[in-house]
Design a protein around this motif. Structure first.
Motif, PDB file in Angstrom:
ATOM      1  N   ARG A 386      -8.447  47.594 -55.488  1.00  0.00           N
ATOM      2  CA  ARG A 386      -8.074  48.681 -54.850  1.00  0.00           C
ATOM      3  C   ARG A 386      -8.994  49.811 -54.864  1.00  0.00           C
ATOM      4  O   ARG A 386      -9.207  50.554 -53.823  1.00  0.00           O
ATOM      5  N   GLU A 411       0.758  42.720 -52.566  1.00  0.00           N
ATOM      6  CA  GLU A 411       1.351  43.333 -53.822  1.00  0.00           C
ATOM      7  C   GLU A 411       2.390  42.397 -54.588  1.00  0.00           C
ATOM      8  O   GLU A 411       3.264  42.022 -53.994  1.00  0.00           O
ATOM      9  N   ASN A 412       2.238  42.470 -56.010  1.00  0.00           N
ATOM     10  CA  ASN A 412       3.127  41.643 -56.707  1.00  0.00           C
ATOM     11  C   ASN A 412       3.505  40.245 -56.080  1.00  0.00           C
ATOM     12  O   ASN A 412       4.602  39.945 -55.773  1.00  0.00           O
ATOM     13  N   GLN A 418       7.598  41.567 -53.949  1.00  0.00           N
ATOM     14  CA  GLN A 418       6.239  41.156 -53.212  1.00  0.00           C
ATOM     15  C   GLN A 418       6.196  41.801 -51.867  1.00  0.00           C
ATOM     16  O   GLN A 418       7.151  41.957 -50.907  1.00  0.00           O
ATOM     17  N   LEU A 437       1.153  51.389 -52.041  1.00  0.00           N
ATOM     18  CA  LEU A 437       1.181  50.148 -53.031  1.00  0.00           C
ATOM     19  C   LEU A 437       0.740  50.475 -54.425  1.00  0.00           C
ATOM     20  O   LEU A 437      -0.369  51.154 -54.828  1.00  0.00           O
ATOM     21  N   THR A 438       1.788  50.254 -55.179  1.00  0.00           N
ATOM     22  CA  THR A 438       1.751  50.879 -56.821  1.00  0.00           C
ATOM     23  C   THR A 438       1.498  49.593 -57.695  1.00  0.00           C
ATOM     24  O   THR A 438       1.052  49.686 -58.989  1.00  0.00           O
ATOM     25  N   VAL A 441      -2.514  44.336 -56.746  1.00  0.00           N
ATOM     26  CA  VAL A 441      -2.961  43.804 -55.669  1.00  0.00           C
ATOM     27  C   VAL A 441      -3.996  42.989 -55.509  1.00  0.00           C
ATOM     28  O   VAL A 441      -4.760  43.158 -56.313  1.00  0.00           O
TER      29      VAL A 441
END
Length: 467
Positions: A386, A411-412, A418, A437-438, A441
């Motif tokens: 990222r 992500e997730n 997801q 996006l936290t 990733v």
């Protein structure tokens, strides 16, 4: 969870059943397995209820329940198959301070009676909160097939022996002792020589355990997969459940950690890219410390422990301390991400190789063979990329990478939250900035999602699951 599962002590306490017909008979077959004092009120009692009363198993009063009949009762059942009479019965029970249940009426019941697998004193209760009784019955059937009928007898023998087993230290030694009895020596002895042989086997096992030194610790370096607990291997599930100590990184999903025993010590040693983190040396020292104390340690790493998991450093620390270890592979996130995209990591005519890359290493942004990665058809999974997105874009485009090269950001991966975001090499950094996006990733260079997979993941998680 609307209904909290508990086991109620009923020995010598009153259970009242309003109703004496067929509906009551079905409920009484279960209640009479307990040591409760059972009182039944109902006109025109079923012959089976009359027979039980004659045998002294319950007290039958052949009239409808009345005020005062539920005094000192713990539980009151309405089993009249008449809505008005059942409502009157449970009202009497509630005024007397009892918990009440109307058979097949979840909404008006204060408790429910689950499906039960009886291997007394081992009891397995199965409930679906009334949502799926057929499922509960199927689970009951499966559990009954799993548990031998002799288990109850072994449990009673073990129960009487527990004061003697208290001579063993608490924790792993005592658990291993009981595991050997219930699943190895006990069943063999019971089959060969009956109850006396099982008791003798228990005495011998205690003597053997007391005469040996404490069991040394051991570390299992386990791949926890990308997050979905159903993607764990069977071996990983077993080792997590058996562990005294679970040491995990922040990428291990909560569903996986739920598999640990409640008594286990669970320690998070999470690392955050470019943020507060445990030092690897401290993690190594912690794993060694717990193992040298005699613990069975499950060291859980997201994905596969051998893929960017600092595995060698932890093995070196264990070897230096003389601690035994084993490795349990896991599904790496690249495989899970490709599956979520509906894509293959390799494809004839497109790419004969596939690369796993890290966006940064201990020296900063990681250098790669950019010329090879920039070629048309190249496919790579970029972990921890990222913060390095602008760097990666620049390096690839300098070496001839097309600005339209597809990049998919997952992500997730495999979790309920997801997200799959499709972009291009040119737009990659901006996409990461604008999409919010936290979670962790993974970037798939050279792959775009199949349209069907992208459509499913653009829906709500519930609808996507249904599809």
């Amino acid at each position: 969870m609307r209904h909290f599962p508990i086991f109620v002590a009923l020995e010598g306490r009153r259970v009242v059943v309003s109703g004496a017909g067929e509906c009551a008979v079905a409920k009484l077959r279960l209640i009479l397995k307990t040591d409760a004092t059972v009182a039944v009120y109902g006109s025109d009692p079923d012959p089976q209820v009359i027979a039980w009363a004659a045998e002294g198993k319950l007290r039958l009063t052949p009239r409808p329940i009345a005020e005062g009949d539920a005094t000192c009762a713990v539980l009151v059942y309405g089993a009249n198959e008449d809505a008005a009479e059942d409502a009157r019965a449970v009202a009497i029970g509630r005024r007397a301070g009892a918990l009440t249940n109307i058979v097949d009426n979840l909404a008006d019941s204060q408790f429910i009676t689950p499906a039960i697998v009886d291997r007394d004193p081992v009891t397995v209760a199965i409930g679906t909160e009334g949502a799926a009784p057929v499922v509960a019955r199927d689970i009951k059937r499966r559990v009954e097939e799993m548990l031998p009928t002799s288990l109850g007898l072994l449990a009673r023998i073990g129960q009487a022996f527990r004061p003697l087993a208290d001579a063993l230290p608490k924790g792993r030694v005592r658990r291993d002792f009981w595991s050997k009895f219930y699943f190895e020596r006990g069943p063999r002895a019971l089959e060969a020589g009956g109850e006396d042989a099982a008791r003798e086997a228990l005495d011998a096992l205690l003597a053997d355990t007391l005469s040996h030194d404490a069991t040394p610790g051991h570390v299992s370096l386990i791949g926890a997969g990308p997050g979905d607990p159903e993607l764990l291997t069977l071996k990983a599930r077993r080792l997590v459940h058996e562990a005294d100590v679970v040491i995990h990184d922040r990428l291990v999903g909560p569903g996986v950690l739920e598999l640990a025993r409640r008594e286990a010590e669970v320690i998070c040693v999470g690392k955050t890219g470019f943020g507060p983190s445990w030092k690897q040396a401290d993690i190594d020292a912690l794993i060694v410390e717990k193992a040298l104390a005699g613990a069975k340690v499950a060291r859980l790493k997201g994905g596969d422990p051998a893929v960017f998991g600092r595995l060698d450093e932890e093995i070196d620390a264990l070897d230096a301390a003389g601690v035994t270890w084993d490795i349990v592979p896991g599904i790496t996130t690249a495989s899970a991400a490709a599956a979520a995209m509906g894509q293959s990591l390799t494809k004839r005519g497109r790419n004969a190789s596939f690369r796993l890359l890290t966006g940064h290493d201990v020296k900063g942004f990681a250098e790669q063979d950019w010329r090879a990665l920039a070629k048309p058809g190249a496919v790579a999974a970029i972990y921890m990329g990222r913060k390095a997105a602008t760097f990666i874009r620049g390096r690839l485009m300098i070496h001839g990478g097309a600005d339209t090269t597809p990049v998919t950001v997952i992500e997730n991966a495999t979790r309920a939250d997801q997200r799959i975001v499709e972009t291009t090499l040119l737009d990659l950094p901006e996409t990461l900035d604008t999409q919010g996006l936290t979670g962790p990733v993974l970037m798939m260079l050279g792959l775009a999602p199949r349209s069907a997979a992208q459509a499913v993941h653009s829906l709500s998680p519930q609808l996507a699951e249904a599809l």
